[in-house]
Design a protein around this motif. Structure first.
Motif, PDB file in Angstrom:
ATOM      1  N   GLU A 103     108.962  77.096   6.532  1.00  0.00           N
ATOM      2  CA  GLU A 103     108.725  76.182   5.414  1.00  0.00           C
ATOM      3  C   GLU A 103     109.785  75.087   5.356  1.00  0.00           C
ATOM      4  O   GLU A 103     109.460  73.907   5.171  1.00  0.00           O
ATOM      5  CB  GLU A 103     108.709  76.947   4.100  1.00  0.00           C
ATOM      6  CG  GLU A 103     108.443  76.062   2.901  1.00  0.00           C
ATOM      7  CD  GLU A 103     108.549  76.798   1.599  1.00  0.00           C
ATOM      8  OE1 GLU A 103     108.096  76.250   0.593  1.00  0.00           O
ATOM      9  OE2 GLU A 103     109.084  77.921   1.582  1.00  0.00           O
ATOM     10  N   SER A 104     111.034  75.461   5.539  1.00  0.00           N
ATOM     11  CA  SER A 104     112.085  74.435   5.503  1.00  0.00           C
ATOM     12  C   SER A 104     111.992  73.510   6.702  1.00  0.00           C
ATOM     13  O   SER A 104     112.306  72.321   6.602  1.00  0.00           O
ATOM     14  CB  SER A 104     113.462  75.083   5.427  1.00  0.00           C
ATOM     15  OG  SER A 104     113.737  75.797   6.606  1.00  0.00           O
ATOM     16  N   LEU A 105     111.539  74.021   7.826  1.00  0.00           N
ATOM     17  CA  LEU A 105     111.360  73.185   9.002  1.00  0.00           C
ATOM     18  C   LEU A 105     110.231  72.190   8.809  1.00  0.00           C
ATOM     19  O   LEU A 105     110.340  71.027   9.183  1.00  0.00           O
ATOM     20  CB  LEU A 105     111.102  74.053  10.233  1.00  0.00           C
ATOM     21  CG  LEU A 105     111.030  73.352  11.577  1.00  0.00           C
ATOM     22  CD1 LEU A 105     112.392  72.777  11.916  1.00  0.00           C
ATOM     23  CD2 LEU A 105     110.581  74.320  12.644  1.00  0.00           C
ATOM     24  N   VAL A 106     109.141  72.627   8.182  1.00  0.00           N
ATOM     25  CA  VAL A 106     107.994  71.741   7.951  1.00  0.00           C
ATOM     26  C   VAL A 106     108.289  70.729   6.857  1.00  0.00           C
ATOM     27  O   VAL A 106     107.956  69.556   6.981  1.00  0.00           O
ATOM     28  CB  VAL A 106     106.733  72.581   7.621  1.00  0.00           C
ATOM     29  CG1 VAL A 106     105.612  71.709   7.074  1.00  0.00           C
ATOM     30  CG2 VAL A 106     106.260  73.329   8.838  1.00  0.00           C
ATOM     31  N   THR A 107     108.927  71.156   5.776  1.00  0.00           N
ATOM     32  CA  THR A 107     109.141  70.249   4.661  1.00  0.00           C
ATOM     33  C   THR A 107     110.337  69.331   4.859  1.00  0.00           C
ATOM     34  O   THR A 107     110.283  68.167   4.468  1.00  0.00           O
ATOM     35  CB  THR A 107     109.335  71.022   3.347  1.00  0.00           C
ATOM     36  OG1 THR A 107     110.444  71.911   3.506  1.00  0.00           O
ATOM     37  CG2 THR A 107     108.086  71.792   2.986  1.00  0.00           C
ATOM     38  N   LYS A 108     111.417  69.811   5.470  1.00  0.00           N
ATOM     39  CA  LYS A 108     112.628  69.011   5.605  1.00  0.00           C
ATOM     40  C   LYS A 108     112.837  68.467   7.009  1.00  0.00           C
ATOM     41  O   LYS A 108     113.566  67.502   7.195  1.00  0.00           O
ATOM     42  CB  LYS A 108     113.849  69.826   5.189  1.00  0.00           C
ATOM     43  CG  LYS A 108     113.819  70.258   3.740  1.00  0.00           C
ATOM     44  CD  LYS A 108     114.994  71.121   3.409  1.00  0.00           C
ATOM     45  CE  LYS A 108     114.852  71.634   1.990  1.00  0.00           C
ATOM     46  NZ  LYS A 108     115.851  72.658   1.685  1.00  0.00           N
ATOM     47  N   GLY A 109     112.251  69.114   8.000  1.00  0.00           N
ATOM     48  CA  GLY A 109     112.422  68.661   9.367  1.00  0.00           C
ATOM     49  C   GLY A 109     113.740  69.136   9.956  1.00  0.00           C
ATOM     50  O   GLY A 109     114.459  69.947   9.385  1.00  0.00           O
ATOM     51  N   VAL A 110     114.048  68.598  11.125  1.00  0.00           N
ATOM     52  CA  VAL A 110     115.273  68.973  11.825  1.00  0.00           C
ATOM     53  C   VAL A 110     116.231  67.800  11.764  1.00  0.00           C
ATOM     54  O   VAL A 110     115.876  66.664  12.051  1.00  0.00           O
ATOM     55  CB  VAL A 110     114.966  69.319  13.307  1.00  0.00           C
ATOM     56  CG1 VAL A 110     116.243  69.646  14.045  1.00  0.00           C
ATOM     57  CG2 VAL A 110     113.982  70.456  13.390  1.00  0.00           C
ATOM     58  N   SER A 111     117.445  68.046  11.345  1.00  0.00           N
ATOM     59  CA  SER A 111     118.458  66.990  11.311  1.00  0.00           C
ATOM     60  C   SER A 111     119.676  67.457  12.099  1.00  0.00           C
ATOM     61  O   SER A 111     120.092  68.605  12.004  1.00  0.00           O
ATOM     62  CB  SER A 111     118.839  66.665   9.879  1.00  0.00           C
ATOM     63  OG  SER A 111     119.418  67.792   9.267  1.00  0.00           O
TER      64      SER A 111
END
Length: 112
Positions: A103-111
């Motif tokens: 969920e955090s990968l889909v909503t926030k992406g990778v930085s």
């Protein structure tokens, strides 16, 4: 003491059913990544997963304490319910971590 063992076995079975229910909701949660669903459904699935996971943890702690109590009362430790409970809780915690990571990968992406 046979009745207590039956209660312990039944509690372990209910704990298994809770795990299957959690697996169902986590599968539904992962399907929300590939299909367009309203936010209300995603929030409901997340709430259901949270409630089931906390119920599993508290119920699992009860099963483990009941196994320890049975050991002190009869000098026979119920290994099967205790070990299976620990494994089911570990599986639910791993699934919760994976779903939270996804969920955090889909909503926030990778930085970086």
């Amino acid at each position: 003491m046979l009745q207590f063992r039956r209660v312990l076995a039944f509690s372990s079975r209910v704990h298994t059913y809770l795990m299957v229910l959690y697996l169902f909701f986590s599968l539904m949660f992962f399907f929300t990544f590939v299909t367009a669903v309203p936010d209300v459904l995603t929030d409901f699935i997340h709430l259901a997963m949270t409630l089931i996971s906390w119920t599993m943890i508290f119920f699992g702690v009860w099963i483990i304490f009941a196994s320890v109590y049975q050991f002190f009362y009869t000098k026979v430790f119920a290994f099967t319910p205790a070990i299976l409970t620990v494994l089911r809780i570990a599986l639910v915690l791993v699934l919760a971590a994976v779903s939270d990571l996804a969920e955090s990968l889909v909503t926030k992406g990778v930085s970086l």
